[in-house]
Design a protein around this motif. Structure first.
Motif, PDB file in Angstrom:
ATOM      1  N   GLU A  29      -6.998 -12.790  10.913  1.00  0.00           N
ATOM      2  CA  GLU A  29      -7.474 -14.179  10.958  1.00  0.00           C
ATOM      3  C   GLU A  29      -6.251 -15.081  11.189  1.00  0.00           C
ATOM      4  N   ASP A  85      -8.597  -9.186   8.201  1.00  0.00           N
ATOM      5  CA  ASP A  85      -9.830  -9.714   7.594  1.00  0.00           C
ATOM      6  C   ASP A  85     -10.963  -8.692   7.743  1.00  0.00           C
ATOM      7  N   GLY A  86     -11.998  -8.887   6.944  1.00  0.00           N
ATOM      8  CA  GLY A  86     -13.171  -8.004   7.024  1.00  0.00           C
ATOM      9  C   GLY A  86     -12.920  -6.652   6.387  1.00  0.00           C
ATOM     10  N   VAL A  87     -11.924  -6.537   5.518  1.00  0.00           N
ATOM     11  CA  VAL A  87     -11.584  -5.239   4.929  1.00  0.00           C
ATOM     12  C   VAL A  87     -12.617  -4.837   3.872  1.00  0.00           C
ATOM     13  N   SER A  88     -12.854  -5.726   2.907  1.00  0.00           N
ATOM     14  CA  SER A  88     -13.774  -5.367   1.821  1.00  0.00           C
ATOM     15  C   SER A  88     -15.198  -5.740   2.213  1.00  0.00           C
ATOM     16  N   HIS A 132      -7.324 -15.655  -3.652  1.00  0.00           N
ATOM     17  CA  HIS A 132      -8.587 -15.753  -2.915  1.00  0.00           C
ATOM     18  C   HIS A 132      -9.488 -14.552  -3.165  1.00  0.00           C
ATOM     19  N   ASN A 159     -14.333 -11.919  -5.254  1.00  0.00           N
ATOM     20  CA  ASN A 159     -14.995 -10.733  -5.804  1.00  0.00           C
ATOM     21  C   ASN A 159     -14.146 -10.205  -6.963  1.00  0.00           C
ATOM     22  N   ARG A 196     -14.661  -8.046  -9.020  1.00  0.00           N
ATOM     23  CA  ARG A 196     -14.881  -6.606  -9.288  1.00  0.00           C
ATOM     24  C   ARG A 196     -15.087  -6.371 -10.784  1.00  0.00           C
ATOM     25  N   ARG A 242     -19.785  -9.997   5.198  1.00  0.00           N
ATOM     26  CA  ARG A 242     -19.065 -10.990   6.006  1.00  0.00           C
ATOM     27  C   ARG A 242     -18.845 -10.510   7.427  1.00  0.00           C
TER      28      ARG A 242
HETATM   29  C1  HEM Z   1     -10.787 -19.942   6.394  1.00  0.00           C
HETATM   30  C2  HEM Z   1     -11.181 -19.515   5.215  1.00  0.00           C
HETATM   31  C3  HEM Z   1     -11.015 -18.105   4.755  1.00  0.00           C
HETATM   32  C4  HEM Z   1     -10.036 -17.205   5.063  1.00  0.00           C
HETATM   33  C5  HEM Z   1      -8.820 -17.401   5.935  1.00  0.00           C
HETATM   34  C6  HEM Z   1     -10.370 -15.982   4.374  1.00  0.00           C
HETATM   35  C7  HEM Z   1      -9.616 -14.827   4.440  1.00  0.00           C
HETATM   36  C8  HEM Z   1      -9.880 -13.677   3.732  1.00  0.00           C
HETATM   37  C9  HEM Z   1      -9.067 -12.494   3.737  1.00  0.00           C
HETATM   38  C10 HEM Z   1      -7.784 -12.322   4.566  1.00  0.00           C
HETATM   39  C11 HEM Z   1      -9.611 -11.588   2.904  1.00  0.00           C
HETATM   40  C12 HEM Z   1      -9.039 -10.200   2.544  1.00  0.00           C
HETATM   41  C13 HEM Z   1      -9.460  -9.130   3.457  1.00  0.00           C
HETATM   42  C14 HEM Z   1     -10.890  -8.698   3.310  1.00  0.00           C
HETATM   43  O1  HEM Z   1     -11.260  -8.096   2.304  1.00  0.00           O
HETATM   44  O2  HEM Z   1     -11.649  -8.975   4.232  1.00  0.00           O
HETATM   45  C15 HEM Z   1     -10.819 -12.185   2.382  1.00  0.00           C
HETATM   46  C16 HEM Z   1     -11.683 -11.560   1.516  1.00  0.00           C
HETATM   47  C17 HEM Z   1     -12.863 -12.137   1.091  1.00  0.00           C
HETATM   48  N1  HEM Z   1     -13.309 -13.409   1.332  1.00  0.00           N
HETATM   49 FE1  HEM Z   1     -12.379 -14.815   2.414  1.00  0.00          FE
HETATM   50  N2  HEM Z   1     -11.516 -16.156   3.670  1.00  0.00           N
HETATM   51  C18 HEM Z   1     -11.954 -17.443   3.881  1.00  0.00           C
HETATM   52  C19 HEM Z   1     -13.070 -18.036   3.360  1.00  0.00           C
HETATM   53  C20 HEM Z   1     -13.981 -17.407   2.552  1.00  0.00           C
HETATM   54  C21 HEM Z   1     -15.187 -18.003   2.050  1.00  0.00           C
HETATM   55  C22 HEM Z   1     -15.652 -19.433   2.337  1.00  0.00           C
HETATM   56  C23 HEM Z   1     -15.819 -17.041   1.307  1.00  0.00           C
HETATM   57  C24 HEM Z   1     -17.126 -17.098   0.565  1.00  0.00           C
HETATM   58  C25 HEM Z   1     -17.737 -18.169   0.155  1.00  0.00           C
HETATM   59  C26 HEM Z   1     -14.999 -15.843   1.343  1.00  0.00           C
HETATM   60  C27 HEM Z   1     -15.313 -14.667   0.726  1.00  0.00           C
HETATM   61  C28 HEM Z   1     -14.534 -13.553   0.744  1.00  0.00           C
HETATM   62  C29 HEM Z   1     -14.911 -12.310   0.093  1.00  0.00           C
HETATM   63  C30 HEM Z   1     -16.209 -12.029  -0.658  1.00  0.00           C
HETATM   64  C31 HEM Z   1     -13.860 -11.421   0.310  1.00  0.00           C
HETATM   65  C32 HEM Z   1     -13.760  -9.976  -0.159  1.00  0.00           C
HETATM   66  C33 HEM Z   1     -13.174  -9.902  -1.544  1.00  0.00           C
HETATM   67  C34 HEM Z   1     -13.170  -8.477  -2.067  1.00  0.00           C
HETATM   68  O3  HEM Z   1     -14.229  -7.861  -2.072  1.00  0.00           O
HETATM   69  O4  HEM Z   1     -12.100  -8.022  -2.446  1.00  0.00           O
HETATM   70  N3  HEM Z   1     -13.896 -16.098   2.096  1.00  0.00           N
HETATM   71  N4  HEM Z   1     -10.945 -13.469   2.887  1.00  0.00           N
END
Ligand code: HEM
Length: 468
Positions: free
Chosen positions: A162, A168-171, A330, A335, A337, A358
């Motif tokens: 990203e 991104d999109g890992v979990s 973040h 999450n 966990r 996602r």
């Molecule tokens: C521009 C804004 C955002 C950026 C740059 C961002 C970026 C990321 C990144 C880099 C990860 C870690 C890799 C992954 O597991 O995919 C992540 C995980 C996650 N993000 Fe975001 N994210 C953003 C906004 C959001 C929003 C608005 C939500 C929900 C309301 C969200 C929910 C999540 C969730 C649920 C995870 C997985 C957490 C886990 O299971 O460990 N993200 N995000």
């Protein structure tokens, strides 16, 4: 898929629009039936369609059926801004679409979201041209078109990075009953009940999520299954709710902040300037930029394994104090966990009920003038069966909650709307406080959409107009 176009459409005349739906239902729309793993590689393009509440109304769905949709969906995303923390520059009056800005496509103008995905620009353009020709015939008005694409690395290979530079999109939740892809899709817990993402199936409460229905008299051709309530047909079966948010990322601001704050770091972190920045970025996000989970005492990212990075980690045993992944980073907010109070087992159970599927994809607009940065960000897409309990809960009660992880006055350092935020990084012997966190993400537009299953789409495509 490498590249995508998100088209926001307005139905001007329901009759010709339904004819367009029937046309694309003949084989152009991508359905779950086509998903068997072996065919994924051969896909050249995908196409999906979803509707707002106003769209279903414009399509001819009667009042009685419209009232069976959940409150959050009926209100629309702009109507839920106070819950989502969309205030200040992220408020609906500034949105490019889906908000309340005069002249912009407003929430009530947007009826349909058409999502086109392709392997490359050429194929995407061909799809766009074809659909635009069909719209013209169906009198459909195109209100907005958002293009997005995954970036390529220096070798031309597609990446999932990203704009801030993280994988991104890992979990992603593994869903019960779905076939595994060739690449093992690891999760930290057992597969999640399908009803968390798809209507008409049991969810994590062992019950079916609330599903929209129509009176059985409206389904004279018997396209829909019977609903639980007598005399009703299930319009939701195999459908889902889709959250779309255009999130602009201030990449220069984020990098400048990391650069400045990393200079203040002394003990317990790498001493090399570049590594310091990487370390601080990772602490804010909760993962290393290459996608690796953060572990206590790690000063730099480990190399990815043969299948990328593992998602099979929890917090309570190895990182209860957040010495690896900070409690308010973040990902630990998005999450938690097994790390919520009062105990890991209960926390896992709670987290299972707030998962999101996602499907974000970055966008980028090249600058018109020299010396200006491109406008870039994420087209955040999430699928869930209950907007209030899943997407809105994660956003409001976890990401933007000022009282989280036994800490106060902190919000998600990455996606929250804040002016001078704080984040605590647990460290030994003393924790470190990062201050002056700005809003690095601005909401630019969005909406809540209902993505019907194939039977419901067939039903809608053949809907008989009513007089109410
Ligand atoms: C521009 C804004 C955002 C950026 C740059 C961002 C970026 C990321 C990144 C880099 C990860 C870690 C890799 C992954 O597991 O995919 C992540 C995980 C996650 N993000 Fe975001 N994210 C953003 C906004 C959001 C929003 C608005 C939500 C929900 C309301 C969200 C929910 C999540 C969730 C649920 C995870 C997985 C957490 C886990 O299971 O460990 N993200 N995000």
């Amino acid at each position: 898929m490498a590249t995508a176009a998100f088209l926001l459409l307005k139905i001007q005349d329901a009759g010709p629009f339904r004819a367009w739906l029937r046309e694309i239902l003949k084989g152009e729309l991508t359905t779950a039936a086509e998903i068997p793993t072996e065919r994924l590689e051969r896909w050249t393009a995908c196409m999906n369609v979803a509707f707002t509440w106003h769209g279903l109304k414009a399509l001819g769905l009667d009042k009685d059926a419209l009232q069976t949709f959940p409150f959050e969906f009926r209100k629309g995303m702009a109507g839920r801004a106070h819950v989502l923390g969309d205030t200040g520059t992220s408020a609906p009056e500034h949105w490019e679409f889906g908000g309340t800005r005069p002249g912009g496509p407003r929430d009530e103008d947007i009826h349909v979201l058409l999502m086109l995905y392709a392997r490359n620009e050429e194929e995407l353009c061909a799809r766009l041209v074809r659909q635009r020709t069909l719209f013209a015939k169906a009198g459909v008005q195109e209100l907005y078109c958002q293009r997005a694409a995954h970036p390529r690395d220096k070798h031309g290979q597609l990446t999932s990075r990203e704009p801030f530079g993280f994988e991104d999109g890992v979990s992603q939740p593994v869903i019960q009953g779905f076939r595994k892809h060739e690449r093992p899709s690891e999760d930290y817990d057992s597969p999640i009940a399908a009803g968390e993402f798809i209507l008409g199936h049991d969810n994590e409460y062992q019950e079916k999520p609330l599903s929209p229905t129509v009176h059985e008299s409206r389904d004279s051709l018997g396209r829909l299954n019977a609903a639980a309530q007598a005399g009703r047909k299930d319009l939701g079966l195999d459908g889902s709710y889709l959250v779309l948010r255009k999130l602009q990322q201030d990449v220069d601001g984020f990098n400048a902040f990391v650069e400045q704050k990393s200079k203040e770091l002394t003990d317990g972190c790498p001493q090399d300037d570049e590594k310091k920045k990487e370390w601080l970025k990772a602490k804010l996000m909760g993962r290393w930029s290459n996608g690796a989970p953060l572990k206590p005492d790690q000063l730099e990212a480990p190399e990815p394994g043969p299948h990328g990075h593992s998602n099979a980690f929890t917090y309570s045993e190895d990182d209860a104090a957040g010495l690896g992944c900070p409690m308010t980073s973040h990902i630990r907010r998005a999450n938690p966990r097994d790390s919520l109070a009062p105990e890991p087992g209960l926390s896992k159970l709670v987290s299972r009920r707030h998962r999101l599927l996602r499907r974000g994809i970055p966008y980028r607009c090249e600058p018109q003038t020299e010396n200006t940065s491109p406008e870039q960000g994420l087209i955040f897409i999430a699928l869930n069966a209950q907007l209030g309990r899943q997407f809105e809960f994660v956003q409001q009660s976890w990401l933007h909650n000022e009282k989280f992880g036994r800490l106060y006055d902190e919000r998600d350092p990455v996606s929250s709307n804040q002016e001078s935020g704080v984040m605590t990084i647990p460290m030994k012997p003393l924790r470190r406080c990062v201050t002056g966190i700005q809003s690095f993400v601005t909401m630019k537009g969005g909406g809540y959409f209902f993505m019907p299953g194939v039977s419901a789409l067939e039903f809608l495509a053949h809907l008989e107009p009513t007089t109410d």
